[in-house]
Design a protein around this motif. Structure first.
Motif: not given
Length: 163
Positions: A58-59, A101-104, A133-135
């Motif tokens: 996610c990043a 996030p998390p869709a993208a 990750d998303a977090n």
């Protein structure tokens, strides 16, 4: 002895694909020289590929190596594909992140997203890349180098090219 050698060779053949397998990667798609106000820059396009990390990417964060960057390796602009955004933190650090996030995010097994880019003043650079990750937790860190084998170009007219 021959049987032991054959068994070892078979084991290497079976393990070879796994030894070369990466969990995630940044692939340089292009490295193009351009000129602005008679100054040379290099635009680098890249793709992020998630082969098998335990969570979606996610990043992605880049930090120049060494940090602070050397004069021949200064990042001056960044851009991201739809669904992502980017921040140039300083000439040696940049972040790209999914805006929803998390869709993208980039899921594992394998998935890729292209359309990421940055501009360099003027050319070759290496970065420590963090995949998050998303977090915002770092899942993996690796070194990536860009534009170390590109062929420079010079501005010229079509007539010069034909000559």
């Amino acid at each position: 002895m021959h049987k032991a050698f054959a068994s070892a060779a078979l084991l290497l053949v079976l393990l070879a694909p796994m030894l070369g397998h990466a969990d995630v990667s940044v692939r340089q798609d292009s490295c193009n020289v351009f000129f602005e106000n008679n100054k040379q820059f290099t635009k680098v396009w890249f793709t992020v590929i998630n082969f098998s990390l335990p969570a979606p990417v996610c990043a992605v964060s880049f930090t120049s190596e060494p940090y602070p960057p050397t004069p021949n390796c200064v990042m001056v602009a960044t851009g991201a594909p739809a669904g992502w955004s980017s921040n140039l933190i300083d000439p040696g650090k940049a972040d790209w992140f999914a805006t929803a996030p998390p869709a993208a995010c980039i899921p594992p097994d394998p998935a890729a997203l292209s359309g990421f880019w940055f501009d360099l003043d003027p050319g070759f650079c290496c970065y420590v890349v963090e995949f998050k990750d998303a977090n915002g937790n770092v899942m993996l860190t690796q070194e990536e180098c860009f534009c170390d084998n590109f062929v420079g170009v010079e501005e010229s007219t079509w007539g010069d090219v034909k000559r």
